[in-house]
Design a protein around this motif. Structure first.
Motif, PDB file in Angstrom:
ATOM      1  N   GLY A 149       0.704  -0.918   0.021  1.00 49.10           N
ATOM      2  CA  GLY A 149      -0.011   0.074  -0.125  1.00 49.10           C
ATOM      3  C   GLY A 149       0.771   1.245   0.076  1.00 49.10           C
ATOM      4  N   ILE A 150       1.918   1.301  -0.609  1.00 50.38           N
ATOM      5  CA  ILE A 150       2.985   2.386  -0.644  1.00 50.38           C
ATOM      6  C   ILE A 150       3.025   2.797  -2.149  1.00 50.38           C
ATOM      7  CG2 ILE A 150       5.276   3.014  -0.198  1.00 50.38           C
ATOM      8  CD1 ILE A 150       5.476   0.990   1.828  1.00 50.38           C
ATOM      9  N   ASP A 151       2.924   4.120  -2.248  1.00 48.91           N
ATOM     10  CA  ASP A 151       2.787   4.593  -3.649  1.00 48.91           C
ATOM     11  C   ASP A 151       4.231   5.353  -3.586  1.00 48.91           C
ATOM     12  OD1 ASP A 151       2.849   6.292  -5.707  1.00 48.91           O
ATOM     13  OD2 ASP A 151       0.734   6.947  -5.175  1.00 48.91           O
ATOM     14  N   ILE A 152       5.133   4.814  -4.620  1.00 46.57           N
ATOM     15  CA  ILE A 152       6.411   5.372  -4.734  1.00 46.57           C
ATOM     16  C   ILE A 152       6.516   6.614  -5.247  1.00 46.57           C
ATOM     17  CG2 ILE A 152       7.545   2.929  -4.817  1.00 46.57           C
ATOM     18  CD1 ILE A 152       7.826   3.426  -7.868  1.00 46.57           C
ATOM     19  N   ASN A 153       5.473   7.178  -5.807  1.00 50.53           N
ATOM     20  CA  ASN A 153       5.512   8.576  -6.432  1.00 50.53           C
ATOM     21  C   ASN A 153       4.964   9.403  -5.221  1.00 50.53           C
ATOM     22  OD1 ASN A 153       6.013   7.839  -9.300  1.00 50.53           O
ATOM     23  ND2 ASN A 153       3.816   7.009  -9.116  1.00 50.53           N
ATOM     24  N   LYS A 154       4.710   8.953  -3.957  1.00 48.63           N
ATOM     25  CA  LYS A 154       4.419  10.137  -3.044  1.00 48.63           C
ATOM     26  C   LYS A 154       5.661  10.271  -1.889  1.00 48.63           C
ATOM     27  CE  LYS A 154      -0.522   9.336  -2.480  1.00 48.63           C
ATOM     28  NZ  LYS A 154      -1.608   8.893  -1.570  1.00 48.63           N
ATOM     29  N   GLY A 155       5.577  11.155  -1.227  1.00 46.07           N
ATOM     30  CA  GLY A 155       6.665  11.206  -0.194  1.00 46.07           C
ATOM     31  C   GLY A 155       6.199  10.370   1.058  1.00 46.07           C
ATOM     32  N   LEU A 156       7.129  10.710   1.925  1.00 43.99           N
ATOM     33  CA  LEU A 156       6.881   9.740   3.190  1.00 43.99           C
ATOM     34  C   LEU A 156       6.498  10.555   4.338  1.00 43.99           C
ATOM     35  CD1 LEU A 156      10.104   7.449   3.110  1.00 43.99           C
ATOM     36  CD2 LEU A 156       7.669   6.645   2.714  1.00 43.99           C
TER      37      LEU A 156
ATOM     38  N   ARG B 159       3.637  22.836  -0.755  1.00 40.93           N
ATOM     39  CA  ARG B 159       4.537  21.619  -1.215  1.00 40.93           C
ATOM     40  C   ARG B 159       3.453  20.730  -2.038  1.00 40.93           C
ATOM     41  NH1 ARG B 159       9.834  21.854  -1.677  1.00 40.93           N
ATOM     42  NH2 ARG B 159       9.708  19.589  -1.601  1.00 40.93           N
ATOM     43  N   HIS B 160       2.119  20.972  -1.697  1.00 39.86           N
ATOM     44  CA  HIS B 160       1.209  20.031  -2.320  1.00 39.86           C
ATOM     45  C   HIS B 160       0.940  20.553  -3.855  1.00 39.86           C
ATOM     46  CE1 HIS B 160      -3.083  19.367  -3.597  1.00 39.86           C
ATOM     47  NE2 HIS B 160      -2.922  18.056  -3.234  1.00 39.86           N
ATOM     48  N   GLU B 161       0.981  21.727  -3.867  1.00 36.73           N
ATOM     49  CA  GLU B 161       0.964  22.713  -5.303  1.00 36.73           C
ATOM     50  C   GLU B 161       2.142  21.986  -6.240  1.00 36.73           C
ATOM     51  OE1 GLU B 161       0.555  27.163  -7.078  1.00 36.73           O
ATOM     52  OE2 GLU B 161      -0.525  26.455  -5.051  1.00 36.73           O
TER      53      GLU B 161
ATOM     54  N   ARG C 287      -2.741  13.767   2.929  1.00 38.76           N
ATOM     55  CA  ARG C 287      -3.220  12.449   2.287  1.00 38.76           C
ATOM     56  C   ARG C 287      -2.687  12.300   0.962  1.00 38.76           C
ATOM     57  NH1 ARG C 287      -8.318  13.735   4.733  1.00 38.76           N
ATOM     58  NH2 ARG C 287      -8.407  12.417   6.633  1.00 38.76           N
ATOM     59  N   GLU C 288      -2.816  13.326   0.098  1.00 38.14           N
ATOM     60  CA  GLU C 288      -2.030  13.175  -1.260  1.00 38.14           C
ATOM     61  C   GLU C 288      -0.652  13.344  -1.433  1.00 38.14           C
ATOM     62  OE1 GLU C 288      -4.446  15.142  -4.563  1.00 38.14           O
ATOM     63  OE2 GLU C 288      -5.634  16.040  -2.796  1.00 38.14           O
ATOM     64  N   LEU C 289      -0.023  13.913  -0.440  1.00 37.05           N
ATOM     65  CA  LEU C 289       1.338  14.066  -0.192  1.00 37.05           C
ATOM     66  C   LEU C 289       2.211  13.071   0.044  1.00 37.05           C
ATOM     67  CD1 LEU C 289       1.814  17.619   0.977  1.00 37.05           C
ATOM     68  CD2 LEU C 289       2.832  16.752  -1.228  1.00 37.05           C
ATOM     69  N   PHE C 290       1.540  12.208   0.854  1.00 38.12           N
ATOM     70  CA  PHE C 290       2.285  11.405   1.970  1.00 38.12           C
ATOM     71  C   PHE C 290       1.876   9.915   1.763  1.00 38.12           C
ATOM     72  CE2 PHE C 290       3.054  15.410   4.339  1.00 38.12           C
ATOM     73  CZ  PHE C 290       4.271  15.646   3.799  1.00 38.12           C
TER      74      PHE C 290
ATOM     75  N   THR D 142       6.791  12.832  12.361  1.00 40.05           N
ATOM     76  CA  THR D 142       6.116  13.577  13.334  1.00 40.05           C
ATOM     77  C   THR D 142       5.642  12.445  14.423  1.00 40.05           C
ATOM     78  OG1 THR D 142       3.833  14.713  13.590  1.00 40.05           O
ATOM     79  CG2 THR D 142       3.848  12.679  12.202  1.00 40.05           C
ATOM     80  N   ASN D 143       5.472  13.129  15.705  1.00 40.85           N
ATOM     81  CA  ASN D 143       5.104  12.342  16.746  1.00 40.85           C
ATOM     82  C   ASN D 143       3.360  12.290  17.042  1.00 40.85           C
ATOM     83  OD1 ASN D 143       7.828  12.215  17.624  1.00 40.85           O
ATOM     84  ND2 ASN D 143       7.532  14.251  18.906  1.00 40.85           N
ATOM     85  N   LEU D 144       2.839  13.072  16.162  1.00 40.87           N
ATOM     86  CA  LEU D 144       1.355  13.017  16.200  1.00 40.87           C
ATOM     87  C   LEU D 144       0.758  12.042  15.496  1.00 40.87           C
ATOM     88  CD1 LEU D 144       1.069  17.057  16.151  1.00 40.87           C
ATOM     89  CD2 LEU D 144       1.614  15.669  17.816  1.00 40.87           C
ATOM     90  N   ASN D 145      -0.567  11.635  15.647  1.00 43.09           N
ATOM     91  CA  ASN D 145      -1.178  10.925  14.814  1.00 43.09           C
ATOM     92  C   ASN D 145      -2.122  11.689  13.900  1.00 43.09           C
ATOM     93  OD1 ASN D 145      -3.622  11.849  16.329  1.00 43.09           O
ATOM     94  ND2 ASN D 145      -3.611  10.246  17.849  1.00 43.09           N
ATOM     95  N   ALA D 146      -3.093  11.061  13.127  1.00 42.42           N
ATOM     96  CA  ALA D 146      -3.941  11.728  12.224  1.00 42.42           C
ATOM     97  C   ALA D 146      -4.682  12.617  12.625  1.00 42.42           C
ATOM     98  CB  ALA D 146      -4.735  10.729  11.116  1.00 42.42           C
ATOM     99  N   GLN D 147      -5.457  12.287  13.701  1.00 49.53           N
ATOM    100  CA  GLN D 147      -6.372  13.448  14.473  1.00 49.53           C
ATOM    101  C   GLN D 147      -5.810  14.563  14.862  1.00 49.53           C
ATOM    102  OE1 GLN D 147      -8.994  11.575  17.319  1.00 49.53           O
ATOM    103  NE2 GLN D 147      -9.808  13.500  18.005  1.00 49.53           N
TER     104      GLN D 147
END
Length: 220
Positions: free
Chosen positions: A77-84, A168-170, A203-206, A183-188
């Motif tokens: 489920g990893i997209d090699i075109n996105k960042g991490l 960066r998204h643009e 979500r689109e970037l990473f 990050t130390n934070l979760n999605a919420q």
């Protein structure tokens, strides 16, 4: 710089083969990559650095991503075109790994690891030019996203990293330029910090790659 043998990395007098070259394709060996990462980690961070057995799963994912193994990444489920977006508790080794992983692919364009708090301090000093600078076409890994202070310049506050992520998204949409972050934070918590608009762009970037929340603090 051209790399005639990008699968063999030299550190001092020692050569580390990361796999074998068949035609123009590198067949990587995960165990050999780990040997190199352990050696390079000691050079970068000191003799106490080591590769932990409990981190093998996340290291495997990161290695597949950086060597651009599209088939296996897709299976995970990893997209090699996105960042991490590398998440996990304090002290689990996120920053060290992001500083380390780029060395296994010296033939790829490297990224610079920048603490988010330093970016905000820069904004406080020189203002909105900082957002332009980090929204540029260079490659960055923004370290410790979400715990940086709010920016303040000439009486106006600014969610500096939120604005940079929008830029960066643009850049990603228009030019496929990758961005990485830790990050130390979760999605919420990230959504609470940056809002739904930025979280949607993230979500689109990473690709989200996360340590177990129970991962121990390796600094202790």
């Amino acid at each position: 710089m051209k790399y005639s043998a990008p699968h063999i990395i030299t550190e001092g007098a020692v050569q580390y083969p990361l796999g074998t070259l068949k035609g123009r394709e590198i067949h990587y060996d995960f165990e050999k990559i780990l040997i190199y990462l352990d050696a390079k980690g000691k050079l970068l961070f000191g003799k106490k650095f080591k590769i932990y057995r409990e981190d093998r799963e996340i290291l495997y994912k990161l290695c597949l991503y950086f060597i651009q193994d599209k088939t296996r990444c897709t299976q995970l489920g990893i997209d090699i075109n996105k960042g991490l977006l590398l998440s996990g508790p304090v002290g689990c080794g996120k920053t060290s790994l992001m500083k380390l992983m780029k060395h296994i692919v010296p033939h790829q364009r490297p990224y610079e690891v920048i603490p988010c708090r330093n970016i905000v301090f820069g904004f406080n000093h020189i203002g909105y030019k900082i957002i332009e600078d980090y929204g540029s076409s260079q490659f960055f890994c923004f370290d410790d996203l979400g715990v940086e202070p709010t920016g303040w310049h000439f009486g106006q506050d600014c969610n500096v990293m939120g604005e940079i992520l929008l830029s960066r998204h643009e850049l990603f949409i228009n030019d496929r330029r990758k961005t990485h972050t830790t990050t130390n934070l979760n999605a919420q918590e990230l959504e609470e910090r940056y809002g739904t608009r930025v979280r949607s762009r993230m979500r689109e970037l990473f690709n989200l790659v996360g340590f177990d929340r129970k991962s121990k603090d390796k600094r202790k």
